[in-house]
Design a protein around this motif. Structure first.
Motif, PDB file in Angstrom:
ATOM      1  N   LYS A 182       4.720   0.862   4.500  1.00 27.27           N
ATOM      2  CA  LYS A 182       4.478   2.522   4.857  1.00 27.27           C
ATOM      3  C   LYS A 182       6.428   2.733   4.897  1.00 27.27           C
ATOM      4  O   LYS A 182       6.520   2.960   6.201  1.00 27.27           O
ATOM      5  CB  LYS A 182       3.707   2.277   5.919  1.00 27.27           C
ATOM      6  N   ARG A 184       7.078   7.433   5.033  1.00 25.84           N
ATOM      7  CA  ARG A 184       6.239   8.274   5.074  1.00 25.84           C
ATOM      8  C   ARG A 184       7.034   9.508   4.630  1.00 25.84           C
ATOM      9  O   ARG A 184       7.902  10.108   4.526  1.00 25.84           O
ATOM     10  CB  ARG A 184       5.876   9.067   7.296  1.00 25.84           C
ATOM     11  N   CYS A 374      -0.243  -1.508  -0.515  1.00 23.60           N
ATOM     12  CA  CYS A 374      -0.819  -0.471  -0.024  1.00 23.60           C
ATOM     13  C   CYS A 374      -2.077  -0.561   0.126  1.00 23.60           C
ATOM     14  O   CYS A 374      -3.208  -1.306   0.784  1.00 23.60           O
ATOM     15  CB  CYS A 374      -0.468   0.120  -0.931  1.00 23.60           C
TER      16      CYS A 374
END
Length: 498
Positions: A182, A184, A374
């Protein structure tokens, strides 16, 4: 893009001026939509909060929070920002974003320009997969004279291309798959810069909100979900359409508008969404809260009624196979779990070893959930579990009676198939497993380490990988042959003892 009808429930906002299939150029757009004054970051965030503006993904992330996060990251890192419009829409059955990009490109650019001005962004990038949408947006950029301040990034049409990390990678010139961890975009997105990434409809909604103001914007919809939403209604609908409707409208009304009924079930939110039973669909509202009451989410804004003439389990099995083939193949759940689930669901739908196949689906779903690199495995599991729950009676008929007696009509669109299928010469195969390494989404190894091949034709987008799998076989045991007729019997695998 194949033209699709546009319908409205109430006065149009996002679809204003979309009579027929014509595209609104810059002059026509300005006659319909007023020019917008610039905002600071805080002013724009306050506007988004007043309009309860959320993203159009499954998480429905508040736009104001995302905007402030990008601005804070830019200040903290002393970097310029980038604004990205996610117009990829690689999911089958969805057309709402393509309609916006092809017919109202300047409305999307209005919203993106508001955000870019507030953030002092370096550029606006529109990520697309549809050639028609790309051409329309490039014309819009030229019509506005944006020059180097905006550009279109063309990406391959795949289900996972629209995932945020995959989109950023694709814009940066890398393979457009989820990054596996992850990251962002607000912190480190395109070119490593803080990036505001939102859906095409979200930017169009921002422009409408700024033009109307929060009070007029909230004249339709619900107190907590003001305004309209854009939906794609396909599936068994006789009149498929992109529909703009106020939030809170009855789902049954939208189905009726498009010439459909709830039938045995309605898929809401797309292939990472969930099924509503026929009864639930007739009582549900089109809103985040209204659908959450029935365990569903608006997600990608896709509504797919199933109808009554097709086999529900067979339709879901085709989708599961498509989702397994569309994975990035970079973690165990995608490489092994999803193909196992798809294969077992196909066996269950075909009436082969019903109880055993159902047990494989259930066990593999438990093992896959929450363990992917994911969200693709989790979204697929949500779809599969919802299918087994809503169509429990049909599942029981397949387990006990070998099927339900209905054909699979392809109501749920999946991959267009090539005219090739894969065969193996069992007298040559030594179980090296190289084919499964090259094509893990379609080939898996059994407990004796021999390949289990798909009985269905190879999806068109995987034909190149299938040819590589054939080429790497050291004993030349694999081959691609023309697709067999529908009544042909696939060659049997030999039974191997321990």
């Amino acid at each position: 893009m194949t033209p699709i009808a546009v319908r409205q429930v109430g006065p149009p906002r996002l679809t204003l001026g979309m009579e027929g299939t014509r595209r609104l150029d810059w002059d026509e757009h300005r006659r319909l939509h007023p020019g917008l004054e610039p905002y600071t970051v805080e002013q724009l965030a306050a506007l988004a909060e007043a309009g309860h503006l959320h993203g159009r993904g499954g998480a429905a992330f508040p736009f104001a929070r995302k905007l402030r996060a990008v601005a804070a990251s830019a200040v903290r890192r002393r970097k310029r920002t980038v604004v990205v419009v996610n117009g990829t829409e690689g999911e089958p059955g969805s057309a709402k974003d393509k309609v916006l990009l092809c017919r109202a490109p300047h409305l999307v650019l209005d919203g993106a320009a508001l955000a870019a001005t507030a953030l002092g962004a370096r550029e606006v990038i529109i990520g697309v997969t549809d050639p028609g949408a790309a051409d329309s947006m490039e014309r819009a950029i030229a019509e506005r004279g944006l020059g180097a301040r905006a550009r279109v990034a063309r990406l391959p049409e795949r289900f996972i291309t629209g995932e945020g990390g995959a989109l950023v990678r694709g814009i940066d010139g890398r393979r457009p798959i989820p990054p596996g961890r992850k990251v962002r975009a607000a912190t480190r997105g395109v070119g490593g810069l803080p990036t505001l990434l939102s859906n095409a409809e979200t930017y169009a909604q921002l422009a409408v909100l700024a033009g109307l103001g929060p009070e007029r914007y909230g004249k339709v919809g619900l107190p907590g979900e003001p305004g309209t939403v854009l939906l794609t209604v396909t599936g068994s609908a006789r009149f498929p359409a992109v529909v703009e409707t106020p939030a809170g409208a009855p789902l049954a009304h939208l189905l009726d508008l498009c010439g459909s009924r709830a039938g045995e079930g309605v898929l809401v939110g797309g292939y990472h969404g969930a099924w509503l039973s026929g009864d639930g669909a007739t009582r549900a509202q089109v809103s985040r809260a209204g659908l959450a009451a029935f365990g569903a989410t608006l997600g990608a804004g896709i509504i797919m009624p199933l109808g009554r003439g097709t086999c529900p389990l067979g339709e879901c099995a085709q989708v599961a196979r498509y989702l397994a083939a569309e994975s990035a193949g970079q973690c165990g759940p995608c490489r092994l779990g999803l193909p196992d689930i798809a294969g077992a669901l196909a066996a269950l739908a075909a009436g082969r070893d019903g109880a055993g196949a159902l047990e494989v689906v259930q066990r593999a779903s438990r093992l896959v959930a929450g363990r992917g690199a994911c969200h693709h495995p989790d979204g697929t599991i949500r779809f599969v579990r919802s299918s087994l729950e809503v169509f429990a009676d049909d599942v029981a008929r397949h387990v006990s009676g070998g099927g339900c007696g209905r054909p699979v009509l392809g109501v749920l669109p999946a991959e267009t198939e090539a005219q090739l299928r894969m065969e193996v010469d069992w007298s040559r195969c030594d179980g090296h497993g190289l084919c499964a390494d090259v094509l893990p989404s379609l080939i898996r190894m059994d407990e004796y380490h021999y390949p289990v091949l798909p009985e269905d034709p190879i999806p068109a987008r995987l034909e190149a990988d299938a040819r590589r799998a054939v080429a790497v076989c050291p004993v030349l045991a694999l081959r691609l042959v023309p697709r067999a007729p529908h009544d042909a019997v696939a060659p049997a695998r030999p039974q191997r003892g321990r």
